[in-house]
Enzyme design. Structure first.
Site, PDB file in Angstrom:
ATOM      1  N   TYR A   1       0.886  -1.248   0.186  1.00 43.59           N
ATOM      2  CA  TYR A   1       0.062  -0.070   0.162  1.00 43.59           C
ATOM      3  C   TYR A   1       0.902   1.199   0.098  1.00 43.59           C
ATOM      4  O   TYR A   1       1.924   1.388   0.883  1.00 43.59           O
ATOM      5  CB  TYR A   1      -1.035  -0.132   1.128  1.00 43.59           C
ATOM      6  CG  TYR A   1      -2.005  -0.756   1.071  1.00 43.59           C
ATOM      7  CD1 TYR A   1      -3.143  -0.632   0.480  1.00 43.59           C
ATOM      8  CD2 TYR A   1      -2.056  -2.232   1.595  1.00 43.59           C
ATOM      9  CE1 TYR A   1      -4.130  -1.586   0.248  1.00 43.59           C
ATOM     10  CE2 TYR A   1      -2.977  -3.164   1.602  1.00 43.59           C
ATOM     11  CZ  TYR A   1      -4.147  -2.843   0.797  1.00 43.59           C
ATOM     12  OH  TYR A   1      -5.185  -3.755   0.918  1.00 43.59           O
ATOM     13  N   PHE A   2       0.239   2.071  -0.713  1.00 42.45           N
ATOM     14  CA  PHE A   2       1.260   3.565  -0.817  1.00 42.45           C
ATOM     15  C   PHE A   2       0.400   4.749  -0.471  1.00 42.45           C
ATOM     16  O   PHE A   2      -0.977   4.856  -0.551  1.00 42.45           O
ATOM     17  CB  PHE A   2       1.550   3.559  -2.247  1.00 42.45           C
ATOM     18  CG  PHE A   2       2.632   2.624  -2.543  1.00 42.45           C
ATOM     19  CD1 PHE A   2       3.866   2.959  -2.687  1.00 42.45           C
ATOM     20  CD2 PHE A   2       2.484   1.579  -3.252  1.00 42.45           C
ATOM     21  CE1 PHE A   2       4.982   2.031  -3.204  1.00 42.45           C
ATOM     22  CE2 PHE A   2       3.337   0.600  -3.557  1.00 42.45           C
ATOM     23  CZ  PHE A   2       4.793   0.833  -3.432  1.00 42.45           C
TER      24      PHE A   2
END
Lengths: 174, 174
Positions: free
Chosen positions: A35-36
């Protein structure tokens, strides 16, 4: 496309009830989800998500928009298949996005008519069930179908938090 | 990877000289390039580029970093193959990136040892040659090789501007 989805914590009899419902085993996948977060706005606050999912058969980049209602996890989902997840990580980092968490899970999938039932064993969190509609019906109709199936499987309340959010609540993300 | 590249405007005898150099015809591609600008910083000022290239055989998402020297177009290039360019456009727009220009060209490729010679006919700009090194040598060595080949082909000064920048100078971008 709108991804219509509900989720609940699995119970001891959940797998048995999924099979008793007539659902057909489709396959098992191992997911490594990266996840960013955005350099512009905090996705935790804007309720968005940007993810690279790596599984045996390949990798995808996925954007998820804010949730559409107060009962389910339904939201806009945009996704492309990518041939090189490591290079995609570098592109996102060059654009200012930062890796915020990694979630690993084992997903066993079942199909029941137009619904995909995912039995997820999430590292550090335990087991969950996600129901996802795949039909062409309006999303509100699909939502009702999923909420009624959730009940039929004897599952409790719908959880709207993502695994990422649940892990953050547990303080276990990297 | 570092993309080591020089570019020059083609001359009337350029194609003939490419063939006389012993270069082998590799193939012809039609490129539709979609350039995006960042919500955070102006890529024209930061000398970066974010592009979706669509060609017959498929599409790629590419990030290019600022140029590394004052003579060539050499720079960091990161790229992934994507299965759905339209969905990639939507993901970039959802993340705040904005389509800034579209560049179309026909690229005829030749190979000369470790160098790819691209003869580009760019809509609205004319014909150009780009030389790109593919070897494992240090990028400064590759740059010298390319600059000497540029001379051998009778081409003039190396142009460091991208087609996007040249089109912008011409005021022809959308």
């Amino acid at each position: 496309m709108i991804e219509v989805e509900v989720k609940a914590r699995a119970r001891p009899d959940t797998l048995e009830r999924i099979l008793a419902s007539g659902a057909v085993h489709v396959g098992t996948e191992n997911h490594r989800d990266l996840y960013f977060n955005s350099p512009q706005c905090d996705f935790r606050k804007s309720d968005e998500a940007l993810r690279i999912r790596i599984k045996e058969e390949g990798a995808r980049l996925t954007y998820k928009g804010p949730k559409l209602d107060s009962q389910t996890k339904s939201r806009l989902e945009l996704t492309v298949q990518i041939d090189n997840p490591e290079e995609m990580v570098q592109i996102l980092e060059a654009l200012g996005f930062r890796l915020s968490a990694e979630v690993r899970k084992r997903r066993t999938k079942y199909a029941l008519n137009e619904v995909i039932i995912a039995f997820d064993e999430v590292d550090g969190l335990g087991s969950f069930v996600e129901l996802e509609a795949r039909g062409d019906a309006e999303w509100e109709q699909q939502r009702e179908l999923l909420l009624s199936l959730l009940k039929q499987l004897g599952l409790g309340e719908s959880i709207r938090s993502s695994y990422l959010e649940l892990l953050e609540e547990n303080g276990r993300t990297s």
